[in-house]
Design a protein around this motif. Structure first.
Motif, PDB file in Angstrom:
ATOM      1  N   LYS A 262     -22.385  -5.355   1.625  1.00 39.03           N
ATOM      2  CA  LYS A 262     -21.580  -6.518   1.861  1.00 39.03           C
ATOM      3  C   LYS A 262     -22.364  -7.672   2.442  1.00 39.03           C
ATOM      4  CE  LYS A 262     -20.096  -5.057   6.579  1.00 39.03           C
ATOM      5  NZ  LYS A 262     -18.823  -4.698   7.276  1.00 39.03           N
ATOM      6  N   TRP A 263     -21.753  -9.047   1.887  1.00 34.77           N
ATOM      7  CA  TRP A 263     -22.358 -10.110   2.426  1.00 34.77           C
ATOM      8  C   TRP A 263     -21.472 -10.675   3.302  1.00 34.77           C
ATOM      9  CZ3 TRP A 263     -26.993 -12.297   1.367  1.00 34.77           C
ATOM     10  CH2 TRP A 263     -27.750 -11.644   0.293  1.00 34.77           C
ATOM     11  N   LEU A 264     -21.906 -11.572   4.443  1.00 39.52           N
ATOM     12  CA  LEU A 264     -21.292 -12.325   5.391  1.00 39.52           C
ATOM     13  C   LEU A 264     -22.021 -13.411   5.832  1.00 39.52           C
ATOM     14  CD1 LEU A 264     -22.273 -11.386   8.490  1.00 39.52           C
ATOM     15  CD2 LEU A 264     -21.268  -9.169   7.887  1.00 39.52           C
ATOM     16  N   VAL A 270     -17.607 -17.119   4.619  1.00 39.52           N
ATOM     17  CA  VAL A 270     -18.379 -17.561   3.527  1.00 39.52           C
ATOM     18  C   VAL A 270     -17.731 -18.349   2.675  1.00 39.52           C
ATOM     19  CG1 VAL A 270     -19.289 -16.381   1.200  1.00 39.52           C
ATOM     20  CG2 VAL A 270     -19.451 -15.068   3.427  1.00 39.52           C
ATOM     21  N   PRO A 271     -18.302 -19.396   1.934  1.00 33.70           N
ATOM     22  CA  PRO A 271     -17.601 -20.493   1.296  1.00 33.70           C
ATOM     23  C   PRO A 271     -16.898 -20.070   0.083  1.00 33.70           C
ATOM     24  CG  PRO A 271     -20.291 -21.130   1.503  1.00 33.70           C
ATOM     25  CD  PRO A 271     -19.687 -19.726   2.202  1.00 33.70           C
ATOM     26  N   LEU A 272     -15.875 -20.655  -0.090  1.00 25.63           N
ATOM     27  CA  LEU A 272     -14.626 -20.142  -0.818  1.00 25.63           C
ATOM     28  C   LEU A 272     -15.205 -19.698  -2.432  1.00 25.63           C
ATOM     29  CD1 LEU A 272     -11.566 -22.094   0.305  1.00 25.63           C
ATOM     30  CD2 LEU A 272     -12.214 -19.568   1.029  1.00 25.63           C
ATOM     31  N   HIS A 273     -15.986 -20.896  -2.732  1.00 24.64           N
ATOM     32  CA  HIS A 273     -16.153 -20.471  -4.123  1.00 24.64           C
ATOM     33  C   HIS A 273     -17.757 -19.575  -4.419  1.00 24.64           C
ATOM     34  CE1 HIS A 273     -18.565 -23.857  -2.871  1.00 24.64           C
ATOM     35  NE2 HIS A 273     -19.549 -23.794  -3.959  1.00 24.64           N
ATOM     36  N   ALA A 274     -18.122 -19.142  -3.125  1.00 29.21           N
ATOM     37  CA  ALA A 274     -19.405 -18.197  -3.253  1.00 29.21           C
ATOM     38  C   ALA A 274     -18.791 -17.011  -4.068  1.00 29.21           C
ATOM     39  CB  ALA A 274     -19.760 -17.690  -2.020  1.00 29.21           C
ATOM     40  N   VAL A 275     -19.982 -16.454  -4.965  1.00 32.91           N
ATOM     41  CA  VAL A 275     -19.664 -15.591  -5.688  1.00 32.91           C
ATOM     42  C   VAL A 275     -20.259 -14.257  -5.439  1.00 32.91           C
ATOM     43  CG1 VAL A 275     -19.588 -14.575  -8.124  1.00 32.91           C
ATOM     44  CG2 VAL A 275     -18.877 -17.168  -7.774  1.00 32.91           C
ATOM     45  N   VAL A 276     -20.014 -12.942  -4.929  1.00 30.68           N
ATOM     46  CA  VAL A 276     -20.606 -11.972  -4.685  1.00 30.68           C
ATOM     47  C   VAL A 276     -20.432 -10.951  -5.703  1.00 30.68           C
ATOM     48  CG1 VAL A 276     -20.850  -9.958  -3.190  1.00 30.68           C
ATOM     49  CG2 VAL A 276     -20.126 -12.359  -2.160  1.00 30.68           C
ATOM     50  N   ASN A 287     -24.019 -28.162  -0.381  1.00 35.47           N
ATOM     51  CA  ASN A 287     -23.978 -29.462   0.378  1.00 35.47           C
ATOM     52  C   ASN A 287     -24.262 -28.709   1.784  1.00 35.47           C
ATOM     53  OD1 ASN A 287     -21.450 -28.775   1.684  1.00 35.47           O
ATOM     54  ND2 ASN A 287     -20.416 -28.843  -0.131  1.00 35.47           N
ATOM     55  N   LYS A 288     -24.514 -29.871   2.775  1.00 41.36           N
ATOM     56  CA  LYS A 288     -24.892 -29.470   4.138  1.00 41.36           C
ATOM     57  C   LYS A 288     -23.705 -28.445   4.944  1.00 41.36           C
ATOM     58  CE  LYS A 288     -28.081 -32.962   4.609  1.00 41.36           C
ATOM     59  NZ  LYS A 288     -28.743 -34.235   5.403  1.00 41.36           N
ATOM     60  N   SER A 289     -22.360 -28.607   4.381  1.00 40.25           N
ATOM     61  CA  SER A 289     -21.481 -27.881   5.154  1.00 40.25           C
ATOM     62  C   SER A 289     -21.622 -26.125   4.965  1.00 40.25           C
ATOM     63  CB  SER A 289     -19.965 -28.076   4.717  1.00 40.25           C
ATOM     64  OG  SER A 289     -20.123 -27.639   3.342  1.00 40.25           O
ATOM     65  N   TYR A 290     -22.586 -25.916   4.136  1.00 36.95           N
ATOM     66  CA  TYR A 290     -22.924 -24.670   3.915  1.00 36.95           C
ATOM     67  C   TYR A 290     -24.003 -23.873   4.604  1.00 36.95           C
ATOM     68  CZ  TYR A 290     -20.187 -25.350  -0.636  1.00 36.95           C
ATOM     69  OH  TYR A 290     -19.097 -25.422  -1.383  1.00 36.95           O
ATOM     70  N   ASN A 291     -24.700 -24.989   5.384  1.00 32.62           N
ATOM     71  CA  ASN A 291     -25.620 -24.468   6.363  1.00 32.62           C
ATOM     72  C   ASN A 291     -25.350 -23.297   7.334  1.00 32.62           C
ATOM     73  OD1 ASN A 291     -27.348 -26.363   5.432  1.00 32.62           O
ATOM     74  ND2 ASN A 291     -27.093 -27.795   7.123  1.00 32.62           N
ATOM     75  N   GLY A 292     -26.298 -22.369   7.650  1.00 32.46           N
ATOM     76  CA  GLY A 292     -25.874 -21.195   8.262  1.00 32.46           C
ATOM     77  C   GLY A 292     -26.485 -20.056   8.045  1.00 32.46           C
ATOM     78  N   THR A 293     -26.323 -18.801   8.840  1.00 33.71           N
ATOM     79  CA  THR A 293     -27.137 -17.656   8.425  1.00 33.71           C
ATOM     80  C   THR A 293     -26.287 -16.866   7.711  1.00 33.71           C
ATOM     81  OG1 THR A 293     -28.117 -17.748  10.811  1.00 33.71           O
ATOM     82  CG2 THR A 293     -28.109 -15.322   9.552  1.00 33.71           C
ATOM     83  N   TYR A 294     -26.917 -16.267   6.640  1.00 34.66           N
ATOM     84  CA  TYR A 294     -26.071 -15.408   5.837  1.00 34.66           C
ATOM     85  C   TYR A 294     -26.657 -13.814   5.562  1.00 34.66           C
ATOM     86  CZ  TYR A 294     -23.981 -19.622   3.546  1.00 34.66           C
ATOM     87  OH  TYR A 294     -23.250 -20.692   3.385  1.00 34.66           O
ATOM     88  N   ARG A 295     -25.893 -12.905   6.105  1.00 33.25           N
ATOM     89  CA  ARG A 295     -26.444 -11.790   6.145  1.00 33.25           C
ATOM     90  C   ARG A 295     -25.984 -10.665   5.128  1.00 33.25           C
ATOM     91  NH1 ARG A 295     -25.383  -9.790  12.150  1.00 33.25           N
ATOM     92  NH2 ARG A 295     -27.001 -11.149  12.397  1.00 33.25           N
TER      93      ARG A 295
END
Length: 413
Positions: A262-264, A270-276, A287-295
């Motif tokens: 799983k991704w988090l 996680v951004p709404l339009h991200a596809v897993v 865009n810069k609002s997506y900055n962060g740590t993805y695990r």
């Protein structure tokens, strides 16, 4: 009396000489043989050897002092004994299909006075049975302890057991038990903790015995371990900028195979339009609002593990950035943490202009300084011309170059 005494002395001397000669004769006839070790079911050979034999009779006796061979004749009715060689110096006999009942002390005898004897001990070796190796559990999880037992039965003398795990030797606890038929059973146990690197490693139980070589039993370890997780950036190759797409793949390996991936996003959604899709995470139009740590988190029956990727979105590029690679561990898309920084050409141009202006100002100041301190030079070519009343006088004064105090005078006589 004198004659009688002399006769007794002569007789005693003669007896001493005869005894010495006899002893020398006996000692010169050396009887020898050798001990024999033989594997059960095979053939043993006993050799009675005599040095400097004087036709004395050689015979071979069994442990019960029964005559097996007298010279080249076999009184004992056991066809397993066969004459191999007979001469004045050797009696050699073979015993086929040896069993434990044949073990004991055999006697080589030389008919001298007194008789000479030499002893050959036959030792019967019984090879151990094939070892049997067992494990307390068929499958063990990493970090836990496992125990293996190896048993070998029916050996004589008692065998010994060694343990090997791959190329490493292990120390086991061994017990030896003697059975009613003079056989031995040996049992050895070994305990050790396992790691994921032990999965598939062979463990050997090696039996050492003088009657056999390379006798072993083998068992391969089966170790369960939690997943190993790694995030791979499929796209882009370099910096992540606004408007780009991001494609991450999570690689997870373990035993058993991870049943859940799983991704988090740490501390955020996680951004709404991200596809897993399975182990892949896809985000378009960054865009810069997506900055962060993805695990990425993977789990199986043993436990779970994760890997992180730090996303930092840069401004849209004005120049083509130099491609870079992501770091090995936790990945970071920010400059200075896995990516080169952007070069600002406007700043470089401004710095160059300031330097050139400073150089130009320095040249102007130096020029004015040297102009003010230029040297003044005077000549005496027109000295006196400045004080003349008219032009003619100025010329006269200039030609003279000095006052007319020494004027020439003419006298007429």
């Amino acid at each position: 009396m004198a004659i009688t005494g002399s006769g007794s002395l002569a007789i005693s001397f003669s007896v001493l000489v005869i005894s010495a000669a006899f002893l020398h004769k006996v000692d010169s006839q050396n009887l020898a043989t050798d001990n024999v070790s033989v594997i059960e079911g095979e053939t043993a050979t006993i050799s009675c050897r005599v040095k400097n034999n004087d036709d004395s009779v050689i015979q071979l006796l069994n442990p019960n002092r029964q005559t097996i061979y007298f010279r080249d004749v076999r009184p004992l009715k056991d066809s397993r004994f066969q004459l191999v060689n007979f001469s004045d110096n050797e009696l050699r006999v073979s015993l086929s299909n040896v069993s434990l009942s044949d073990e004991g002390r055999y006697v080589c005898q030389l008919y001298t006075d007194p008789p000479q004897e030499a002893y050959a001990d036959i030792t019967v070796l019984v090879p151990p049975g094939s070892p049997i190796i067992e494990s307390r559990e068929d499958v063990v999880s990493e970090g836990n302890e496992t125990e293996l037992t190896c048993m070998s039965m029916g050996s004589k003398p008692a065998a010994s057991i060694r343990w090997m795990k791959g190329e490493d030797e292990l120390t086991g606890e061994t017990t030896v038990e003697e059975t009613y038929d003079r056989m031995f059973t040996i049992t050895s146990r070994v305990r050790f903790s396992v790691t994921k690197e032990d999965d598939g490693v062979p463990v050997d139980c090696i039996v050492d015995h003088p009657a056999v070589k390379d006798l072993l039993a083998q068992r391969h370890l089966e170790v369960l371990y939690k997943p190993e997780v790694k995030i791979v950036v499929t796209y882009p190759d370099g910096l992540t900028r606004e408007g780009d797409n991001l494609d991450l793949t999570c690689i997870a390996e373990g035993k058993p195979i991870p049943h859940q991936i799983k991704w988090l996003r740490v501390d955020e959604d996680v951004p709404l339009h991200a596809v897993v899709t399975g182990s892949d995470l896809y985000i378009e139009n960054l865009n810069k609002s997506y900055n962060g740590t993805y695990r990425c988190v993977a789990s199986n029956a043993v436990g779970e593990a994760y890997d992180d990727y730090v996303l930092y979105v840069y401004d849209a590029p004005t120049t083509i950035p130099t491609p870079t690679t992501n770091p090995v561990n936790t990945q970071d898309s920010r400059a200075g943490e896995g990516a080169p920084q952007k070069i600002d050409h406007a700043v470089i141009g401004g710095v160059v202009a300031v330097v050139m202006f400073a150089i130009l100002c320095a040249l102007i100041v130096l020029g004015r300084y040297f102009a003010r301190h230029k040297g003044t030079y005077f000549t005496h070519e027109a000295k006196g011309a400045d004080d003349a009343a008219d032009a003619d006088t100025a010329i006269i004064n200039a030609e003279g170059g000095h006052n007319n105090t020494d004027e020439k005078k003419e006298y007429y006589i």
